[in-house]
Design a protein around this motif. Sequence first.
Motif, PDB file in Angstrom:
ATOM      1  N   THR A  66       0.844  -1.193   0.000  1.00 33.27           N
ATOM      2  CA  THR A  66       0.000   0.000   0.000  1.00 33.27           C
ATOM      3  C   THR A  66       0.883   1.248   0.000  1.00 33.27           C
ATOM      4  OG1 THR A  66      -0.126  -0.061   2.419  1.00 33.27           O
ATOM      5  CG2 THR A  66      -1.875  -1.197   1.209  1.00 33.27           C
ATOM      6  N   GLU A  67       0.241   2.407   0.015  1.00 32.18           N
ATOM      7  CA  GLU A  67       0.978   3.665  -0.125  1.00 32.18           C
ATOM      8  C   GLU A  67       2.143   3.791   0.850  1.00 32.18           C
ATOM      9  OE1 GLU A  67      -1.228   7.088   2.308  1.00 32.18           O
ATOM     10  OE2 GLU A  67      -2.462   6.300   0.684  1.00 32.18           O
ATOM     11  N   GLY A  68       3.263   4.285   0.289  1.00 27.04           N
ATOM     12  CA  GLY A  68       4.455   4.518   1.092  1.00 27.04           C
ATOM     13  C   GLY A  68       5.364   3.312   1.250  1.00 27.04           C
ATOM     14  N   GLN A  69       4.883   2.132   0.893  1.00 22.78           N
ATOM     15  CA  GLN A  69       5.716   0.939   1.032  1.00 22.78           C
ATOM     16  C   GLN A  69       6.629   0.775  -0.191  1.00 22.78           C
ATOM     17  OE1 GLN A  69       2.569  -2.044   2.036  1.00 22.78           O
ATOM     18  NE2 GLN A  69       3.773  -2.278   3.916  1.00 22.78           N
ATOM     19  N   VAL A  70       7.767   0.126   0.033  1.00 24.82           N
ATOM     20  CA  VAL A  70       8.743  -0.104  -1.034  1.00 24.82           C
ATOM     21  C   VAL A  70       8.636  -1.558  -1.482  1.00 24.82           C
ATOM     22  CG1 VAL A  70      11.184  -0.106  -1.665  1.00 24.82           C
ATOM     23  CG2 VAL A  70      10.302   1.631  -0.081  1.00 24.82           C
ATOM     24  N   VAL A  71       8.411  -1.752  -2.782  1.00 34.10           N
ATOM     25  CA  VAL A  71       8.316  -3.092  -3.362  1.00 34.10           C
ATOM     26  C   VAL A  71       9.586  -3.351  -4.155  1.00 34.10           C
ATOM     27  CG1 VAL A  71       7.049  -4.586  -4.955  1.00 34.10           C
ATOM     28  CG2 VAL A  71       5.809  -2.903  -3.565  1.00 34.10           C
ATOM     29  N   ASP A  72      10.158  -4.529  -3.941  1.00 29.32           N
ATOM     30  CA  ASP A  72      11.320  -4.942  -4.708  1.00 29.32           C
ATOM     31  C   ASP A  72      11.133  -6.407  -5.080  1.00 29.32           C
ATOM     32  OD1 ASP A  72      13.704  -4.810  -6.040  1.00 29.32           O
ATOM     33  OD2 ASP A  72      14.961  -4.777  -4.243  1.00 29.32           O
ATOM     34  N   ILE A  73      11.479  -6.752  -6.318  1.00 32.43           N
ATOM     35  CA  ILE A  73      11.338  -8.128  -6.788  1.00 32.43           C
ATOM     36  C   ILE A  73      12.681  -8.586  -7.334  1.00 32.43           C
ATOM     37  CG2 ILE A  73      10.142  -9.704  -8.353  1.00 32.43           C
ATOM     38  CD1 ILE A  73       7.770  -7.750  -8.336  1.00 32.43           C
ATOM     39  N   ASP A  74      13.148  -9.719  -6.839  1.00 32.21           N
ATOM     40  CA  ASP A  74      14.362 -10.345  -7.342  1.00 32.21           C
ATOM     41  C   ASP A  74      13.907 -11.417  -8.332  1.00 32.21           C
ATOM     42  OD1 ASP A  74      16.582 -11.946  -7.844  1.00 32.21           O
ATOM     43  OD2 ASP A  74      17.366 -11.733  -5.807  1.00 32.21           O
ATOM     44  N   PHE A  75      13.986 -11.112  -9.614  1.00 36.55           N
ATOM     45  CA  PHE A  75      13.480 -12.026 -10.640  1.00 36.55           C
ATOM     46  C   PHE A  75      14.388 -13.238 -10.848  1.00 36.55           C
ATOM     47  CE2 PHE A  75      11.404  -7.985 -11.694  1.00 36.55           C
ATOM     48  CZ  PHE A  75      10.083  -8.411 -11.693  1.00 36.55           C
ATOM     49  N   VAL A  76      15.594 -13.218 -10.292  1.00 36.34           N
ATOM     50  CA  VAL A  76      16.488 -14.373 -10.379  1.00 36.34           C
ATOM     51  C   VAL A  76      16.039 -15.454  -9.394  1.00 36.34           C
ATOM     52  CG1 VAL A  76      18.856 -15.185 -10.086  1.00 36.34           C
ATOM     53  CG2 VAL A  76      18.419 -12.992 -11.206  1.00 36.34           C
ATOM     54  N   THR A  77      15.739 -15.029  -8.156  1.00 39.38           N
ATOM     55  CA  THR A  77      15.306 -15.990  -7.135  1.00 39.38           C
ATOM     56  C   THR A  77      13.782 -16.125  -7.079  1.00 39.38           C
ATOM     57  OG1 THR A  77      15.203 -14.323  -5.379  1.00 39.38           O
ATOM     58  CG2 THR A  77      17.316 -15.482  -5.708  1.00 39.38           C
ATOM     59  N   GLY A  78      13.067 -15.186  -7.728  1.00 37.89           N
ATOM     60  CA  GLY A  78      11.602 -15.215  -7.702  1.00 37.89           C
ATOM     61  C   GLY A  78      11.008 -14.653  -6.429  1.00 37.89           C
ATOM     62  N   SER A  79      11.793 -13.884  -5.678  1.00 33.20           N
ATOM     63  CA  SER A  79      11.386 -13.384  -4.362  1.00 33.20           C
ATOM     64  C   SER A  79      10.796 -11.982  -4.440  1.00 33.20           C
ATOM     65  CB  SER A  79      12.592 -13.358  -3.425  1.00 33.20           C
ATOM     66  OG  SER A  79      13.168 -14.643  -3.346  1.00 33.20           O
ATOM     67  N   VAL A  80       9.760 -11.743  -3.624  1.00 27.72           N
ATOM     68  CA  VAL A  80       9.122 -10.430  -3.538  1.00 27.72           C
ATOM     69  C   VAL A  80       9.365  -9.877  -2.136  1.00 27.72           C
ATOM     70  CG1 VAL A  80       6.939  -9.155  -3.669  1.00 27.72           C
ATOM     71  CG2 VAL A  80       7.343 -11.106  -5.197  1.00 27.72           C
ATOM     72  N   TYR A  81       9.838  -8.623  -2.083  1.00 22.56           N
ATOM     73  CA  TYR A  81      10.123  -7.963  -0.818  1.00 22.56           C
ATOM     74  C   TYR A  81       9.257  -6.715  -0.699  1.00 22.56           C
ATOM     75  CZ  TYR A  81      14.368 -10.789  -0.962  1.00 22.56           C
ATOM     76  OH  TYR A  81      15.259 -11.840  -1.016  1.00 22.56           O
ATOM     77  N   VAL A  82       8.743  -6.481   0.505  1.00 24.21           N
ATOM     78  CA  VAL A  82       8.047  -5.229   0.807  1.00 24.21           C
ATOM     79  C   VAL A  82       8.737  -4.627   2.019  1.00 24.21           C
ATOM     80  CG1 VAL A  82       5.877  -4.153   1.526  1.00 24.21           C
ATOM     81  CG2 VAL A  82       5.857  -5.996  -0.174  1.00 24.21           C
TER      82      VAL A  82
END
Length: 192
Positions: free
Chosen positions: A91-107
């Motif tokens: 949601t608003e203000g959160q940082v999304v990062d995706i590592d497409f090598v490992t398939g991992s999603v970080y918030v």
Amino acid sequence: MDEEKKREGGRDLYEWVQALVCSVLAVVVVFTFVIRLIGVDGHSMVPTLQDGDRLLVLNSMLYHDYQAGDIVVLRKSSFLDEPIVKRVIATEGQVVDIDFVTGSVYVDGILLKEDYINELTFTEEGMEFPLIVPEGSIFVMGDNRNHSNDSRDSRLGTVDTRYVIGKAVLLAFPGTDILTGKRDFGRIGVLA
């Protein structure tokens, strides 16, 4: 005596018609302003939802405090004409990062524990990561990550909550499971 019976019969009919009309109006008001019945079109939410599932959706006028994990229905005509069903990831203000090598999603730097997904996230769709979700917006993804057009696609991107039709709260009628070809009525109920 016969005249009195006719009046009573007419009064009974009037009251019955009045009750029927009020009931129909109440149903119309509820399904217009409170809840909607919306169908899932496609396989982007497998395994949580199947193509053809029918969802009861709480109208966005009543529910607009979206949280990570909520399943929402949205429409953004510059992306697709039909409504789409996706899961809120951030949601608003959160940082999304995706590592497409490992398939991992970080918030916010924390790896998401996603028991609901079909497979890890390997498909890039044009967005640059990490990204900060703007004010009044959400970041959404399908549970069938490598077969979903979602906020990773720059045409959709983060979604202004004004495009959200509502939050899916109940699976009302199951669609056909892609693996078995049958409807699993045991799936009916509250969505997790």
